[in-house]
Design a protein around this motif. Structure first.
Motif, PDB file in Angstrom:
ATOM      1  N   ASP A  19      48.705  41.337  29.751  1.00 42.71           N
ATOM      2  CA  ASP A  19      48.698  41.834  28.373  1.00 42.71           C
ATOM      3  C   ASP A  19      48.596  43.360  28.353  1.00 42.71           C
ATOM      4  OD1 ASP A  19      48.888  39.256  27.453  1.00 42.71           O
ATOM      5  OD2 ASP A  19      46.775  39.075  26.881  1.00 42.71           O
ATOM      6  N   VAL A  46      59.717  41.825  13.871  1.00 41.53           N
ATOM      7  CA  VAL A  46      58.299  41.582  14.166  1.00 41.53           C
ATOM      8  C   VAL A  46      57.481  42.529  13.291  1.00 41.53           C
ATOM      9  CG1 VAL A  46      56.502  41.628  15.935  1.00 41.53           C
ATOM     10  CG2 VAL A  46      58.822  40.900  16.533  1.00 41.53           C
ATOM     11  N   MET A  50      51.682  43.047  14.055  1.00 43.01           N
ATOM     12  CA  MET A  50      51.772  42.331  15.333  1.00 43.01           C
ATOM     13  C   MET A  50      52.156  43.278  16.466  1.00 43.01           C
ATOM     14  SD  MET A  50      51.384  39.774  17.204  1.00 43.01           S
ATOM     15  CE  MET A  50      51.048  38.448  16.047  1.00 43.01           C
ATOM     16  N   VAL A  54      49.978  43.974  19.893  1.00 42.81           N
ATOM     17  CA  VAL A  54      50.503  43.856  21.258  1.00 42.81           C
ATOM     18  C   VAL A  54      50.298  45.170  22.002  1.00 42.81           C
ATOM     19  CG1 VAL A  54      52.579  43.478  22.657  1.00 42.81           C
ATOM     20  CG2 VAL A  54      52.177  42.063  20.636  1.00 42.81           C
ATOM     21  N   SER A  59      46.707  40.925  21.553  1.00 45.26           N
ATOM     22  CA  SER A  59      47.416  39.671  21.338  1.00 45.26           C
ATOM     23  C   SER A  59      48.233  39.352  22.576  1.00 45.26           C
ATOM     24  CB  SER A  59      48.347  39.787  20.115  1.00 45.26           C
ATOM     25  OG  SER A  59      49.119  38.626  19.952  1.00 45.26           O
ATOM     26  N   SER A  60      48.257  38.080  22.983  1.00 47.65           N
ATOM     27  CA  SER A  60      49.089  37.641  24.100  1.00 47.65           C
ATOM     28  C   SER A  60      50.430  37.185  23.531  1.00 47.65           C
ATOM     29  CB  SER A  60      48.421  36.487  24.851  1.00 47.65           C
ATOM     30  OG  SER A  60      47.222  36.912  25.457  1.00 47.65           O
ATOM     31  N   PRO A  61      51.485  37.993  23.665  1.00 48.56           N
ATOM     32  CA  PRO A  61      52.754  37.653  23.027  1.00 48.56           C
ATOM     33  C   PRO A  61      53.444  36.469  23.686  1.00 48.56           C
ATOM     34  CG  PRO A  61      53.000  39.594  24.400  1.00 48.56           C
ATOM     35  CD  PRO A  61      51.538  39.261  24.395  1.00 48.56           C
ATOM     36  N   THR A  62      54.195  35.726  22.884  1.00 48.52           N
ATOM     37  CA  THR A  62      54.987  34.611  23.391  1.00 48.52           C
ATOM     38  C   THR A  62      56.339  35.128  23.878  1.00 48.52           C
ATOM     39  OG1 THR A  62      56.022  34.196  21.250  1.00 48.52           O
ATOM     40  CG2 THR A  62      53.924  33.055  21.696  1.00 48.52           C
ATOM     41  N   LEU A  65      58.439  36.173  20.880  1.00 46.19           N
ATOM     42  CA  LEU A  65      58.050  37.481  20.357  1.00 46.19           C
ATOM     43  C   LEU A  65      58.539  38.597  21.272  1.00 46.19           C
ATOM     44  CD1 LEU A  65      56.441  39.045  18.188  1.00 46.19           C
ATOM     45  CD2 LEU A  65      54.464  38.874  19.688  1.00 46.19           C
ATOM     46  N   LEU A  66      58.358  38.443  22.584  1.00 40.01           N
ATOM     47  CA  LEU A  66      58.829  39.457  23.521  1.00 40.01           C
ATOM     48  C   LEU A  66      60.339  39.602  23.455  1.00 40.01           C
ATOM     49  CD1 LEU A  66      56.660  38.947  26.727  1.00 40.01           C
ATOM     50  CD2 LEU A  66      56.503  40.768  25.044  1.00 40.01           C
ATOM     51  N   ASP A 102      54.168  32.180  29.266  1.00 37.92           N
ATOM     52  CA  ASP A 102      54.095  32.169  27.810  1.00 37.92           C
ATOM     53  C   ASP A 102      52.839  31.408  27.403  1.00 37.92           C
ATOM     54  OD1 ASP A 102      54.432  31.024  25.097  1.00 37.92           O
ATOM     55  OD2 ASP A 102      56.439  31.873  25.185  1.00 37.92           O
TER      56      ASP A 102
END
Length: 199
Positions: A19, A46, A50, A54, A59-62, A65-66, A102
């Motif tokens: 992260d 996005v 958010m 990041v 936040s741990s992006p999916t 999202l990435l 993820d």
């Protein structure tokens, strides 16, 4: 081979480390392009809130999202998940290959080889859990092509309006000029290799 489950994946790095790396890379790439949070929000779809989370590693992006952030920046996913290397590495031991999971889909991505001064080819190994699905928008930056070589399990790939089903040994060629969706089919996880080269 099609009925065997993928080999046990290597553990992903600690969430805090990956992260923090993503946060650093996202901020650096955004600033290098002179983009504000609002600019990137408009390009990626996005929210500013958010993106800010990041960039602060809150936040741990999916993968989805990435993918949106990479598409908005016009960079490859690898540029958000790997550090800049001063020198290209001729030999990349498995233990030195960056791994990212993820947090929602369980999708596991291993950066086998990255593009650099010595090579224009990128190799990524992906393990997609049973019934998992990951989607990416159309890329807005420099186009590149990908070849997907199916190793284990079964996979459905939606490339824009086209749909393909792959079994072990199958190879699919496609670009990043259309939205992409990868979905694991069948009773087991699947594993495949992505080879990316400039278009």
């Amino acid at each position: 081979m099609g009925n065997t489950s993928p080999s046990t994946p290597s553990p992903a790095p600690a969430d805090g480390h990956i992260d923090a790396l993503i946060a650093t890379r996202l901020l650096a790439l955004r600033q290098a392009q002179g983009l504000s949070l609002a600019d990137l929000a408009g390009l990626s779809g996005v929210s500013k809130a958010m993106i800010s989370k990041v960039e602060r590693a809150q936040s741990s992006p999916t993968a989805v999202l990435l993918g949106k952030l990479a598409a908005g920046l016009g960079v490859s996913l690898a540029q958000l998940l790997t550090e800049d290397k001063a020198q290209p590495q001729r030999l990349r031991k498995r233990a030195a290959q960056e791994v990212w999971r993820d947090p929602e889909a369980g999708y596991l991505r291993r950066q086998v080889a990255e593009r650099g001064a010595g090579s224009s080819v990128e190799l990524v190994e992906v393990e997609l859990p049973r019934a998992a699905q990951v989607g990416y928008p159309r890329w807005s930056g420099t186009p590149y092509r990908q070849s997907l070589w199916m190793l284990e399990g079964a996979l459905q790939v939606d490339y824009g309006d086209e749909r393909f089903e792959l079994a072990p040994g199958d190879c699919l060629d496609f670009g990043v000029d259309r939205p992409l969706v990868f979905k694991a089919l069948g009773p087991t996880a699947c594993r495949y290799l992505l080879v990316a080269v400039p278009d």
